[in-house]
Structures are given as C-alpha cells and as structure tokens.
Scaffold this motif. Structure first.
Motif, PDB file in Angstrom:
ATOM      1  N   ARG A   1       2.042   1.599  -3.453  1.00  0.00           N
ATOM      2  CA  ARG A   1       0.910   2.103  -4.243  1.00  0.00           C
ATOM      3  C   ARG A   1       0.777   3.616  -4.114  1.00  0.00           C
ATOM      4  O   ARG A   1       0.658   4.330  -5.116  1.00  0.00           O
ATOM      5  CB  ARG A   1      -0.389   1.439  -3.768  1.00  0.00           C
ATOM      6  CG  ARG A   1      -1.642   1.954  -4.440  1.00  0.00           C
ATOM      7  CD  ARG A   1      -2.886   1.724  -3.579  1.00  0.00           C
ATOM      8  NE  ARG A   1      -2.804   2.485  -2.323  1.00  0.00           N
ATOM      9  CZ  ARG A   1      -3.745   2.463  -1.376  1.00  0.00           C
ATOM     10  NH1 ARG A   1      -4.822   1.710  -1.522  1.00  0.00           N
ATOM     11  NH2 ARG A   1      -3.591   3.180  -0.282  1.00  0.00           N
TER      12      ARG A   1
ATOM     13  N   LEU B   1       1.515  -4.898  -8.762  1.00  0.00           N
ATOM     14  CA  LEU B   1       0.369  -4.123  -8.290  1.00  0.00           C
ATOM     15  C   LEU B   1      -0.745  -4.091  -9.323  1.00  0.00           C
ATOM     16  O   LEU B   1      -1.928  -4.181  -8.971  1.00  0.00           O
ATOM     17  CB  LEU B   1       0.808  -2.687  -7.965  1.00  0.00           C
ATOM     18  CG  LEU B   1       1.578  -2.497  -6.669  1.00  0.00           C
ATOM     19  CD1 LEU B   1       1.987  -1.038  -6.496  1.00  0.00           C
ATOM     20  CD2 LEU B   1       0.733  -2.930  -5.480  1.00  0.00           C
TER      21      LEU B   1
ATOM     22  N   PHE C   1       0.988   5.896  -7.335  1.00  0.00           N
ATOM     23  CA  PHE C   1      -0.223   6.472  -7.912  1.00  0.00           C
ATOM     24  C   PHE C   1      -0.656   7.756  -7.214  1.00  0.00           C
ATOM     25  O   PHE C   1      -1.386   8.558  -7.785  1.00  0.00           O
ATOM     26  CB  PHE C   1      -1.372   5.457  -7.861  1.00  0.00           C
ATOM     27  CG  PHE C   1      -1.093   4.214  -8.620  1.00  0.00           C
ATOM     28  CD1 PHE C   1      -1.137   4.197 -10.001  1.00  0.00           C
ATOM     29  CD2 PHE C   1      -0.772   3.043  -7.953  1.00  0.00           C
ATOM     30  CE1 PHE C   1      -0.866   3.048 -10.706  1.00  0.00           C
ATOM     31  CE2 PHE C   1      -0.498   1.881  -8.647  1.00  0.00           C
ATOM     32  CZ  PHE C   1      -0.545   1.870 -10.023  1.00  0.00           C
TER      33      PHE C   1
ATOM     34  N   LEU D   1       0.828  -1.205   0.000  1.00  0.00           N
ATOM     35  CA  LEU D   1       0.000   0.000   0.000  1.00  0.00           C
ATOM     36  C   LEU D   1       0.864   1.257   0.000  1.00  0.00           C
ATOM     37  O   LEU D   1       0.510   2.271  -0.622  1.00  0.00           O
ATOM     38  CB  LEU D   1      -0.932   0.013   1.221  1.00  0.00           C
ATOM     39  CG  LEU D   1      -2.092  -0.984   1.210  1.00  0.00           C
ATOM     40  CD1 LEU D   1      -2.968  -0.776   2.435  1.00  0.00           C
ATOM     41  CD2 LEU D   1      -2.921  -0.845  -0.059  1.00  0.00           C
TER      42      LEU D   1
END
Lengths: 166, 166
Positions: free
Chosen positions: A29, A95, A33, A26
């Motif tokens: 991530r 991912l 992003f 996470l």
DNA sequence: GCAACCAGTTGCAATTCGCAATCAGTTTAG
DNA sequence: CTAAACTGATTGCGAATTGCAACTGGTTGC
C-alpha cells in the motif's frame, strides 16, 4: 522461512501464504499510494509504525516472491530502491476491494478514507489507469500522455484537501 | 484479543487487523464456496487442516466483528449453524480478486484453480449473482427465480468435472 | 448401553512478533 | 578533517501467537 510447508494448491490459500499477515499488504500500500521506495521511507513515514526487523523480513519475502525488486540507488551507495513488479502492481485490485470493504464497514477516519472512497467510486476503470501509472513509475514503461492530473495526483490532492480543510 | 491496539484509521489497515492472518479468509472461503456451516465441517472438510483451537478462536473474532453469526441448529442440540452476514458476504469481491491474483501468479493446482478461473472470467456480474445466492442461503433473503443452474452449482459442477475427468 | 459424533477447551512446545538497542558503512555540515 | 546524521539493516529478549495432541462434557443413533 522455508517455503516447504505448503498447505494446499488453492489460489486463495496460496495468496494468503504469501500475503496473509498484518504487514505485507501495508508495505505494498505504501509503495503504491505513498510512493515510498526506500527502506527508511517505509520505516518512518507510515501511519502504523512497523519495526525495522519486521520490515526487513517482509521485504525479503516480497523479493523472494517476485512481488517487488530491489536495485541500488545511484545517488547513494547504501540506499536501495524498491520497485513493484507487474505481479505486485496487479495486487491493486485486491487492495482496492479490501479498502472498499473497510471503508464501508470499519471505523475509518475521514482523511485516510478519502482515497478508498475515490478509488471505489472510480471502479475498475480507474484502477486500470492507476496501474498504468504504476507501470510507468516502477517498471519504466512508456505510457500514452493523458490529459489532466493522474490518478495518483488526484488521490493525493483529495487527501491533502481533507487534511487541510477540516 | 482486546481490540484496543488500533494502529491507524486507514481502511486497508483496519481490514487487515480483522482479516490479516492465514486462516480467517480461508474460513470465509469454505463458508462461501464449500457450504460449510458447522464447526466440524469447517474443521475436517478443508484442504488445509486447521486445528480446532485456531478455528474456535477465529470464529469467535469473526463473530465479534459481525462477519458471521451463530445460531443453534434445531435438529441437533449441540450443533451450531454459522452464517455469513451481509458484511461477510461482501467479502466475496476481496476473495475473488485474491483468487484471480493467485491463479495468475502462484502454483495453483488445476482442480482447485478452476473456481478461481470461472469467477475471474465471470467478472463482477457473476460475483453479484453469487452474492445474491449467498444472501438467500445465509440470510434467508428472497431472490427472484433465475433460469438455469446457480453460480454456486456451476462452480461446483466445474470443480467435480475437473476432479473426475483427469 | 455404547459407539460415534458434537463443539469446543486445555496443556505445552515451537515459532513469530514487537520493541529497543546496536552496527558498520556513507553522506553531509561546519 | 571531523563529527554528526543518515543509510539499511541485525541482534537480543520478553511477550504473544501458533500448532499439535489430548481431553472434556454433552448428544445422537443403533
């Protein structure tokens, strides 16, 4: 947190020993992003609400594993800037596949699923382009100029479009 | 083990809530590549040595998440046969990407890395073919006859070749 | 009958997790 | 200049998870 207890030399097992928990990916991530690069950004601007001790611990192991790097922020003596390494950037396909699977089989919300959908539809070609953009923003790599908005911009625009347009 | 505490509707987060631990994906791996279908096989024939209570717990949650199913073995009143569902089979690309990443960046042993290498070189086309084979062995799906050895057989042969030939 | 095998379960100690409070240095607002 | 806010963490502590070993109740093969 010693790495003495290695269970086997299987690539999947070794990957899981590094990334097999509920937070590490996470954090990656959010760096990929969400463009989070500081401790506070990762701490407060994530959907899931990681606690600071866990975040500090995971950043430490990600540093040890050479998945991210840390450097001082010249504009603020206490701030550190976390960046993905090439090794970290190449976690994108992992991912992306995980996002595609979750999007297909789990109760994903519309606004948080739109990126997964676009990334899945875009396929490996889009992943490669996005990884090149990450190399530019995290490694300072030069990149051929592309026409039109970047993958990152397109994903962000799509997300905002869903958020605003409902 | 209540699923009340959902952190966010992000597909990556939801996937990690289901699979984000050190064992679940290893069990899937053994079912896919090692053809383990019984409790004892999963318990004793794995490289890493999972303990029986953890295995039982993970199988339970994988069942709840509809990633695997369990049915009685007609040849033995106590044996259960675990099978991958379509949802479980479609975790192959996740495992393949994870294996490719681990193969590239982590200290993988030669014999346990050969499958990752072949699967990575084979690419999505090989993954699709292997998933079709899994649909046949786990879901009982009919499959067009292919010429030559199956992907599963090729991976196994390559592994044994490395083990014997060193 | 009996040993081996089957799928788990139980007890318990050690570790990890997650929350809240806290810390010390840095920057910013007034 | 001072105070408040912000920075990247650290600490304490109860709760949950993990991992090991022993054990259970039943089945199968010899």
């Amino acid at each position: 947190m010693t790495d003495a207890h290695q269970r086997s030399g299987c690539p999947i097992n070794l990957s899981l020993e590094v990334l097999g928990d509920k937070w590490s990916l996470l954090i990656i991530r959010d760096m990929m992003f969400g463009n989070r690069r500081h401790f506070r950004e990762l701490l407060t601007k994530s959907e899931e609400g990681i606690s600071s001790n866990i975040l500090a611990d995971r950043l430490k192991t990600l540093l040890e594993q050479r998945i991210i790097t840390r450097e001082d922020d010249p504009t603020h003596k206490q701030k550190g800037i976390y960046s993905l390494t090439e090794q970290g950037i190449e976690l994108l396909p992992v991912l992306a596949q995980m996002a595609a699977w979750g999007y297909k089989y789990l109760p994903v919300t519309e606004e948080l699923g739109i990126r997964a959908r676009l990334l899945s539809e875009g396929g490996p070609k889009m992943w490669t382009e996005f990884m090149d953009e990450l190399r530019e923003s995290h490694l300072g790599a030069k990149r051929r100029r592309r026409s039109g908005p970047s993958v990152g911009e397109r994903l962000q625009a799509a997300y905002e479009s869903v958020v605003n347009g409902r």
